[in-house]
Design a protein around this motif. Structure first.
Motif, PDB file in Angstrom:
ATOM      1  N   ALA A 105       0.842  -1.196   0.000  1.00 45.25           N
ATOM      2  CA  ALA A 105       0.000   0.000   0.000  1.00 45.25           C
ATOM      3  C   ALA A 105       0.877   1.246   0.000  1.00 45.25           C
ATOM      4  N   THR A 106       0.252   2.395  -0.223  1.00 39.21           N
ATOM      5  CA  THR A 106       0.967   3.674  -0.239  1.00 39.21           C
ATOM      6  C   THR A 106       0.248   4.653   0.677  1.00 39.21           C
ATOM      7  N   LEU A 107       1.012   5.286   1.546  1.00 40.26           N
ATOM      8  CA  LEU A 107       0.472   6.316   2.435  1.00 40.26           C
ATOM      9  C   LEU A 107       0.946   7.678   1.937  1.00 40.26           C
ATOM     10  N   GLN A 108      -0.005   8.510   1.541  1.00 44.16           N
ATOM     11  CA  GLN A 108       0.279   9.849   1.021  1.00 44.16           C
ATOM     12  C   GLN A 108      -0.189  10.873   2.052  1.00 44.16           C
ATOM     13  N   ILE A 109       0.719  11.749   2.482  1.00 45.93           N
ATOM     14  CA  ILE A 109       0.375  12.786   3.461  1.00 45.93           C
ATOM     15  C   ILE A 109       0.487  14.136   2.776  1.00 45.93           C
ATOM     16  N   ASN A 110      -0.643  14.842   2.691  1.00 49.70           N
ATOM     17  CA  ASN A 110      -0.687  16.173   2.085  1.00 49.70           C
ATOM     18  C   ASN A 110      -0.906  17.215   3.174  1.00 49.70           C
ATOM     19  N   LEU A 111       0.048  18.127   3.311  1.00 47.22           N
ATOM     20  CA  LEU A 111      -0.038  19.188   4.313  1.00 47.22           C
ATOM     21  C   LEU A 111      -0.398  20.512   3.647  1.00 47.22           C
ATOM     22  N   PRO A 112      -1.006  21.435   4.388  1.00 53.01           N
ATOM     23  CA  PRO A 112      -1.322  22.751   3.821  1.00 53.01           C
ATOM     24  C   PRO A 112      -0.053  23.502   3.442  1.00 53.01           C
ATOM     25  N   SER A 113      -0.197  24.486   2.603  1.00 49.82           N
ATOM     26  CA  SER A 113       0.938  25.297   2.170  1.00 49.82           C
ATOM     27  C   SER A 113       1.596  25.948   3.383  1.00 49.82           C
ATOM     28  N   GLY A 114       2.908  25.888   3.421  1.00 41.40           N
ATOM     29  CA  GLY A 114       3.655  26.481   4.526  1.00 41.40           C
ATOM     30  C   GLY A 114       4.005  25.500   5.618  1.00 41.40           C
ATOM     31  N   TYR A 115       3.502  24.272   5.541  1.00 46.04           N
ATOM     32  CA  TYR A 115       3.792  23.258   6.537  1.00 46.04           C
ATOM     33  C   TYR A 115       4.660  22.164   5.911  1.00 46.04           C
ATOM     34  N   ALA A 116       5.575  21.629   6.707  1.00 49.45           N
ATOM     35  CA  ALA A 116       6.457  20.560   6.237  1.00 49.45           C
ATOM     36  C   ALA A 116       6.398  19.396   7.214  1.00 49.45           C
ATOM     37  N   LEU A 117       6.474  18.201   6.677  1.00 44.61           N
ATOM     38  CA  LEU A 117       6.454  17.008   7.507  1.00 44.61           C
ATOM     39  C   LEU A 117       7.786  16.877   8.230  1.00 44.61           C
ATOM     40  N   SER A 118       7.748  16.855   9.556  1.00 52.86           N
ATOM     41  CA  SER A 118       8.974  16.768  10.360  1.00 52.86           C
ATOM     42  C   SER A 118       9.351  15.332  10.664  1.00 52.86           C
ATOM     43  N   ALA A 119       8.360  14.490  10.936  1.00 51.23           N
ATOM     44  CA  ALA A 119       8.643  13.094  11.280  1.00 51.23           C
ATOM     45  C   ALA A 119       7.402  12.249  11.050  1.00 51.23           C
ATOM     46  N   LEU A 120       7.641  10.987  10.737  1.00 52.30           N
ATOM     47  CA  LEU A 120       6.559  10.027  10.552  1.00 52.30           C
ATOM     48  C   LEU A 120       7.033   8.683  11.090  1.00 52.30           C
ATOM     49  N   THR A 121       6.250   8.094  11.988  1.00 50.03           N
ATOM     50  CA  THR A 121       6.535   6.748  12.459  1.00 50.03           C
ATOM     51  C   THR A 121       5.275   5.914  12.292  1.00 50.03           C
ATOM     52  N   VAL A 122       5.461   4.685  11.850  1.00 45.89           N
ATOM     53  CA  VAL A 122       4.365   3.733  11.698  1.00 45.89           C
ATOM     54  C   VAL A 122       4.716   2.522  12.548  1.00 45.89           C
ATOM     55  N   ASP A 123       3.891   2.255  13.546  1.00 47.36           N
ATOM     56  CA  ASP A 123       4.161   1.185  14.502  1.00 47.36           C
ATOM     57  C   ASP A 123       5.548   1.358  15.114  1.00 47.36           C
ATOM     58  N   GLN A 147      -5.304  13.968   3.880  1.00 49.46           N
ATOM     59  CA  GLN A 147      -5.358  15.388   3.489  1.00 49.46           C
ATOM     60  C   GLN A 147      -5.619  16.231   4.734  1.00 49.46           C
ATOM     61  N   MET A 148      -4.730  17.170   4.999  1.00 46.75           N
ATOM     62  CA  MET A 148      -4.860  17.979   6.204  1.00 46.75           C
ATOM     63  C   MET A 148      -5.214  19.424   5.870  1.00 46.75           C
ATOM     64  N   ARG A 149      -5.938  20.054   6.784  1.00 42.57           N
ATOM     65  CA  ARG A 149      -6.237  21.476   6.669  1.00 42.57           C
ATOM     66  C   ARG A 149      -6.026  22.114   8.043  1.00 42.57           C
ATOM     67  N   THR A 150      -5.791  23.417   8.056  1.00 43.99           N
ATOM     68  CA  THR A 150      -5.490  24.103   9.318  1.00 43.99           C
ATOM     69  C   THR A 150      -6.741  24.779   9.862  1.00 43.99           C
ATOM     70  N   ILE A 151      -6.868  24.767  11.171  1.00 45.42           N
ATOM     71  CA  ILE A 151      -7.944  25.451  11.882  1.00 45.42           C
ATOM     72  C   ILE A 151      -7.314  26.218  13.038  1.00 45.42           C
ATOM     73  N   LEU A 152      -7.579  27.528  13.124  1.00 46.03           N
ATOM     74  CA  LEU A 152      -7.022  28.352  14.186  1.00 46.03           C
ATOM     75  C   LEU A 152      -8.007  28.408  15.347  1.00 46.03           C
ATOM     76  N   LEU A 190      -4.541  20.886  12.936  1.00 52.15           N
ATOM     77  CA  LEU A 190      -4.590  20.330  11.579  1.00 52.15           C
ATOM     78  C   LEU A 190      -5.606  19.207  11.564  1.00 52.15           C
ATOM     79  N   SER A 191      -6.638  19.387  10.798  1.00 51.93           N
ATOM     80  CA  SER A 191      -7.695  18.387  10.712  1.00 51.93           C
ATOM     81  C   SER A 191      -7.448  17.488   9.506  1.00 51.93           C
ATOM     82  N   VAL A 192      -7.422  16.174   9.750  1.00 51.33           N
ATOM     83  CA  VAL A 192      -7.209  15.206   8.678  1.00 51.33           C
ATOM     84  C   VAL A 192      -8.532  14.975   7.971  1.00 51.33           C
ATOM     85  N   GLY A 193      -8.587  15.328   6.705  1.00 56.08           N
ATOM     86  CA  GLY A 193      -9.838  15.336   5.965  1.00 56.08           C
ATOM     87  C   GLY A 193     -10.490  13.977   5.806  1.00 56.08           C
ATOM     88  N   MET A 194      -9.738  12.973   5.326  1.00 55.41           N
ATOM     89  CA  MET A 194     -10.374  11.703   4.965  1.00 55.41           C
ATOM     90  C   MET A 194     -10.709  10.859   6.182  1.00 55.41           C
TER      91      MET A 194
END
Length: 306
Positions: free
Chosen positions: A122-140, A184-189, A293-297
């Motif tokens: 499988a493939t895990l795709q992480i989409n962040l809003p503009s201006g945000y960068a993925l710092s770390a990802l751990t699975v199990d 898919q993530m979006r930002t909420i203040l 950051l709210s995960v859309g799906m």
């Protein structure tokens, strides 16, 4: 070349070749013993124990036939990412022309099985809003390289930890065989929480105790003055000519005076300390707003203070 050299060199080469062959035989025997232990573990339904034994065997003497067993067990455990990598390594290996038939058969089998196993990845795709960068990802609890935003992953239910800047989200993700799962993530203040007023409460209590202490000190002071007025008439302003019958009254006046001083001093200190705590609490700044950051799906959330 001297006669001695012509004789010694062939002997030396023969000795080295014999030594290398002996070492290779020892390595092959060690690998066979480890592989048999792995086979026994597999026969008992313990792929988790068989894989380390087979890997040790392959380190002792690399053999595609052993590596194929590792790939099969990895696939049985659902570790299809590792299994596809193992099969790919077997398929890419350049075997010598005189390689054993078992090695050639294992390679051919790896080539035929690789597409099926790879299709399960499988493939895990992480989409962040503009201006945000993925710092770390751990699975199990296994870290991933975050240079990309798309990651191969085994199907199944996973505990995923995503970090973007100072924000962290931990949650489960369910991924099917061969699925391309997009997060898919979006930002909420959101406004920051109100500051705690614990200091104000403590300060009011301390100040209240100080006021009570001042009141007690004042009572003792008034009592000392009231008890001491008759002594001024009988003993003089300096109270040096008091008769012996007034010793008890003198002691009482001194006790009341000392108690008054102690309660007034401690009350003043407590009142000032309580006031300081209250003022400090009033000056406390409200925490900054939170970015969520709210995960859309999947409906999960990634939150933190930025």
């Amino acid at each position: 070349m001297r006669p001695f050299a012509r004789v010694a060199l062939p002997i030396a080469f023969a000795f080295l070749a014999s030594s290398a062959a002996a070492q290779q035989d020892d390595a092959r025997a060690n690998a066979r013993a480890l592989a048999e232990k792995g086979d026994s573990a597999f026969a008992g339904g313990r792929c988790d124990r068989a894989i380390p034994l087979w890997k040790d065997a392959d380190k002792a003497f690399a053999a595609p036939s052993i590596e194929l067993r590792i790939a099969h067990c990895q696939a049985l455990l659902g570790h299809v990412v590792d299994a596809s990598q193992t099969l790919d390594a077997i398929a890419r290996r350049q075997l010598p022309a005189d390689a054993p038939d078992a090695f050639k058969s294992a390679q051919a089998q790896a080539v035929s099985e690789l597409p099926t196993v790879r299709a399960r990845v499988a493939t895990l795709q992480i989409n962040l809003p503009s201006g945000y960068a993925l710092s770390a990802l751990t699975v199990d609890e296994a870290p991933f390289d975050v240079k990309n935003s798309s990651f191969p992953i085994d199907p199944g239910r996973h505990a995923v930890r995503i970090v973007a800047g100072n924000a962290t989200w931990d949650g489960p993700l369910e991924i099917q065989d061969g699925e391309h799962h997009t997060v898919q993530m979006r930002t909420i203040l959101e406004p920051g929480p109100e500051p705690s007023h614990a200091l104000r409460s403590v300060g009011l209590i301390v100040a209240g105790v100080g006021v009570a202490s001042l009141a007690v000190g004042a009572v003792f002071g008034i009592a000392a003055i009231d008890k001491g007025k008759p002594l001024d008439n009988e003993c003089g302003p300096s109270r040096t000519n008091c008769p012996a019958t007034e010793n008890d009254r003198i002691t009482t006046v001194k006790t009341f005076s000392t108690a008054s001083d102690v309660f007034l001093a401690s009350g003043a200190v407590l009142f000032l300390a309580g006031g300081f705590l209250v003022i400090r609490d009033l000056r406390a700044e409200k925490p900054p707003p939170h970015v969520r950051l709210s995960v859309g799906m999947s409906g999960a959330m990634l939150s933190g203070t930025f």
